[in-house]
Write an enzyme that holds these catalytic residues in place. Sequence first.
Site, PDB file in Angstrom:
ATOM      1  N   HIS A 136       0.834  -1.205   0.000  1.00 29.64           N
ATOM      2  CA  HIS A 136       0.000   0.000   0.000  1.00 29.64           C
ATOM      3  C   HIS A 136       0.867   1.254   0.000  1.00 29.64           C
ATOM      4  CE1 HIS A 136      -3.123   2.713   2.075  1.00 29.64           C
ATOM      5  NE2 HIS A 136      -3.564   2.476   0.852  1.00 29.64           N
TER       6      HIS A 136
ATOM      7  N   HIS B 203      -0.997  10.761  -2.464  1.00 34.52           N
ATOM      8  CA  HIS B 203      -2.342  10.323  -2.063  1.00 34.52           C
ATOM      9  C   HIS B 203      -3.333  11.469  -1.890  1.00 34.52           C
ATOM     10  CE1 HIS B 203      -5.508   9.248   0.824  1.00 34.52           C
ATOM     11  NE2 HIS B 203      -5.509   8.088   0.168  1.00 34.52           N
TER      12      HIS B 203
HETATM   13  O1  G3P Z   1      -5.919   0.586  -2.932  1.00 33.96           O
HETATM   14  C1  G3P Z   1      -6.963   0.892  -2.138  1.00 33.96           C
HETATM   15  C2  G3P Z   1      -6.735   2.026  -1.205  1.00 33.96           C
HETATM   16  O2  G3P Z   1      -5.482   2.577  -1.412  1.00 33.96           O
HETATM   17  C3  G3P Z   1      -7.787   3.045  -1.347  1.00 33.96           C
HETATM   18  O3  G3P Z   1      -7.755   3.972  -0.322  1.00 33.96           O
HETATM   19  O4  G3P Z   1      -7.263   6.139   0.656  1.00 33.96           O
HETATM   20  O5  G3P Z   1      -5.540   4.376   0.705  1.00 33.96           O
HETATM   21  O6  G3P Z   1      -6.096   5.479  -1.437  1.00 33.96           O
HETATM   22  P1  G3P Z   1      -6.609   5.037  -0.099  1.00 33.96           P
HETATM   23 CA    CA Z   2      -4.741   4.273  -2.904  1.00 32.96          CA
END
Ligand code: G3P
Ligand code: CA
Length: 268
Positions: free
Chosen positions: A36, A78
């Site tokens: 992630h 992000h």
């Molecule tokens: O990949 C899924 C996840 O990353 C979506 O939420 O807020 O971490 O971008 P976020």
């Molecule tokens: Ca994401």
Amino acid sequence: MRNIATILFVLFMVCYRAITRISLKTNDKSPLKIGHRGAAGYCPENTLSSFRKAIELGADYLELDIQMTKDGELVVIHDTTVNRTTNGKGRVKDFTIREIQGLDAGSWFDCKYTGEKIPTLSEVFDEFTGKIGFLLELKKPALYPQIEEKLVEELKKRKLTSGDGQIIVQSFDRDALKHFHKLLPSIPIGVLVKNTGIKMISNKNLKAFKNYVTFINPKITMVNKRIIKRIHHYGFKTIIWTVNKKNDRKTLKKLQVEGIISDYPDLS
Ligand code: G3P
Ligand code: CA
């Protein structure tokens, strides 16, 4: 002798990565490990250090968030502002590439990362293509006219268009996904779903997704056996986010999900 060993090791890694990606198509029981924002539990998210760490920890894919500067460069960040993860202030869309890359995207996390930059997507591809798969999230694409076209252009330039699983594109924004799919139908598409969007996986929507979607990707907090079964029943694959607890990982493995996104790609 040492050179031969190095060449054999590199060959082994290339084949291993290819086989891991192919297993996505053949329903291998072990979920893909997806880092992630790289390895956000260990490094400043969405930076080259974070992506290097995810690879070092054995991730199969990098998850990363794409937005666009005011002069049309795809950048990996992000939030829609730079406030939380850099020493600057303001909206991503109001920076030029030169300005945004002048910010420090590392020291907020730990002073040892001082000087880390917000990477362009191009820099990420330059360093990591062939070493790992990419799960690219179009983040708030409605803020960035033609971001889908820009991404298609970048993928075409690099011949990353074969649809072999090396690239997956996901978003919460279904219009952007439909648009991207029209431009480049070979690339697998994932729809992100969170608790407030539970209606997204109604029977009616699941049928409609058939036209352009490969993955339905729900948030861990809304996942249960029934939801996974329904997603699979309709013929979709599923990648769950963001899974940072060992027990959750164990349960999801039993439910045979195709991928697990974690801040700790070494979670086992
Ligand atoms: O990949 C899924 C996840 O990353 C979506 O939420 O807020 O971490 O971008 P976020
Ligand atoms: Ca994401």
